[in-house]
Design a protein around this motif. Structure first.
Motif, short mmCIF file in Angstrom:
data_model
loop_
_atom_site.label_atom_id
_atom_site.label_comp_id
_atom_site.label_asym_id
_atom_site.label_seq_id
_atom_site.Cartn_x
_atom_site.Cartn_y
_atom_site.Cartn_z
N PRO A 18 0.79 -1.25 0.00
CA PRO A 18 0.00 0.00 0.00
C PRO A 18 0.81 1.29 0.00
O PRO A 18 0.25 2.37 0.17
N ASP A 19 2.13 1.23 -0.17
CA ASP A 19 2.94 2.43 -0.20
C ASP A 19 2.73 3.15 -1.53
O ASP A 19 3.22 2.72 -2.57
N GLN A 20 1.99 4.27 -1.50
CA GLN A 20 1.61 4.94 -2.74
C GLN A 20 2.77 5.64 -3.42
O GLN A 20 2.62 6.15 -4.54
N LEU A 21 3.93 5.71 -2.79
CA LEU A 21 5.10 6.27 -3.43
C LEU A 21 5.99 5.18 -4.03
O LEU A 21 7.08 5.46 -4.51
N SER A 22 5.51 3.97 -4.00
CA SER A 22 6.28 2.85 -4.52
C SER A 22 5.93 2.58 -5.97
O SER A 22 4.76 2.52 -6.35
N ALA A 23 6.95 2.41 -6.81
CA ALA A 23 6.72 2.07 -8.21
C ALA A 23 6.05 0.71 -8.34
O ALA A 23 5.27 0.47 -9.26
N ARG A 24 6.34 -0.18 -7.42
CA ARG A 24 5.73 -1.52 -7.47
C ARG A 24 4.24 -1.45 -7.12
O ARG A 24 3.44 -2.23 -7.64
N TRP A 25 3.86 -0.52 -6.24
CA TRP A 25 2.44 -0.32 -5.95
C TRP A 25 1.73 0.18 -7.20
O TRP A 25 0.62 -0.26 -7.52
N LEU A 26 2.36 1.12 -7.92
CA LEU A 26 1.79 1.63 -9.16
C LEU A 26 1.64 0.51 -10.18
O LEU A 26 0.62 0.43 -10.88
N LEU A 27 2.61 -0.38 -10.24
CA LEU A 27 2.54 -1.51 -11.17
C LEU A 27 1.38 -2.43 -10.81
O LEU A 27 0.63 -2.89 -11.68
N ALA A 28 1.20 -2.69 -9.52
CA ALA A 28 0.09 -3.53 -9.07
C ALA A 28 -1.24 -2.86 -9.38
O ALA A 28 -2.22 -3.51 -9.77
N ARG A 34 7.84 18.58 -9.16
CA ARG A 34 7.06 17.35 -9.31
C ARG A 34 6.26 17.05 -8.06
O ARG A 34 5.08 16.68 -8.12
N ALA A 35 6.89 17.24 -6.90
CA ALA A 35 6.19 17.00 -5.63
C ALA A 35 5.03 17.97 -5.45
O ALA A 35 3.94 17.60 -4.99
N ALA A 36 5.24 19.23 -5.84
CA ALA A 36 4.18 20.24 -5.73
C ALA A 36 3.03 19.91 -6.66
O ALA A 36 1.85 20.04 -6.30
N PHE A 37 3.37 19.45 -7.86
CA PHE A 37 2.34 19.06 -8.83
C PHE A 37 1.51 17.91 -8.28
O PHE A 37 0.27 17.92 -8.36
N ALA A 38 2.19 16.92 -7.72
CA ALA A 38 1.48 15.75 -7.18
C ALA A 38 0.53 16.16 -6.06
O ALA A 38 -0.60 15.67 -5.97
N GLU A 39 0.99 17.08 -5.23
CA GLU A 39 0.16 17.55 -4.12
C GLU A 39 -1.07 18.30 -4.63
O GLU A 39 -2.20 18.08 -4.17
N GLU A 40 -0.87 19.18 -5.62
CA GLU A 40 -1.99 19.93 -6.19
C GLU A 40 -2.95 19.01 -6.93
O GLU A 40 -4.18 19.18 -6.86
#
Length: 207
Positions: free
Chosen positions: A102-112, A152-158
């Motif tokens: 469930p780590d949303q900053l993980s590339a493997r979570w994105l893959l799943a 990038r971090a600011a974009f993700a937050e917005e």
């Protein structure tokens, strides 16, 4: 012929992954017979017929015409789709599950998450095809170049805030006759013609 077909059956997935059969599927974007295909792929007609029967058994190719030539009936086949996607459902016991990572900053979570998207939309497409209906979907695909990791971090937050606002505006748990929809938003480095970017030192995302 469909633009894209989803392979959910493990046996059909195995058949499609055979290099020779994958080549035949590609060739059969244009209808052809075993004799025609044999000349293209450099195999005996009998061998091509063997592979075509395997593909036909699993619904990956279909008969569209029979032509009589003397004492021989020539079967004209065509792939059932221009391209195929193998659903994670074909690997039911080991298919990715976002809840296990469930780590949303993980590339493997994105893959799943992406694997679940393929599985769920594939199931919807298959069911809609059988019912002769369409699936209501919407997607955005684009590319953005960030000047820095901070941008990038600011974009993700917005982006997260904007999506949360929209969900709060339109979500109605009590709506009679309403239908639940899943929303997936993802940001990941683009793949270039060079090797995949190794510059991950400043990324907030994990491998």
């Amino acid at each position: 012929m469909l633009d894209v077909a989803v392979i959910e059956d493990p046996a059909a997935a195995e058949v499609s992954l055979d290099p020779i059969r994958a080549r035949l599927l590609a060739e059969l974007a244009v209808p052809g017979s075993a004799t025609m295909l044999a000349a293209k792929v450099g195999l005996p007609r009998q061998k091509v017929n063997y592979h075509l029967k395997a593909l036909e058994r699993h619904g990956l190719v279909e008969l569209i015409e029979e032509r009589r030539k003397g004492n021989v009936t020539e079967r004209i086949m065509r792939a059932t789709a221009a391209s195929y996607v193998i659903s994670p459902a074909a690997l039911a016991e080991v298919q990715p599950d976002p809840s296990r990572a469930p780590d949303q900053l993980s590339a493997r979570w994105l893959l799943a998450l992406a694997a679940r998207l393929v599985r769920d939309v594939g199931t919807l497409v298959t069911g809609a095809a059988k019912a002769r209906q369409k699936v209501a979907t919407f997607a955005i695909d684009g590319e953005i170049r960030f000047a820095s990791a901070a941008d990038r971090a600011a974009f993700a937050e917005e982006l997260a805030g904007a999506v949360t606002t929209l969900v709060g505006k339109y979500h109605d748990q009590t709506a009679k006759g309403g239908r639940d929809h899943r929303i997936v938003v993802a940001v990941h480095p683009s793949i270039t013609t060079r090797a995949v970017d190794a510059d991950t030192s400043d990324l907030p995302m994990k491998e």
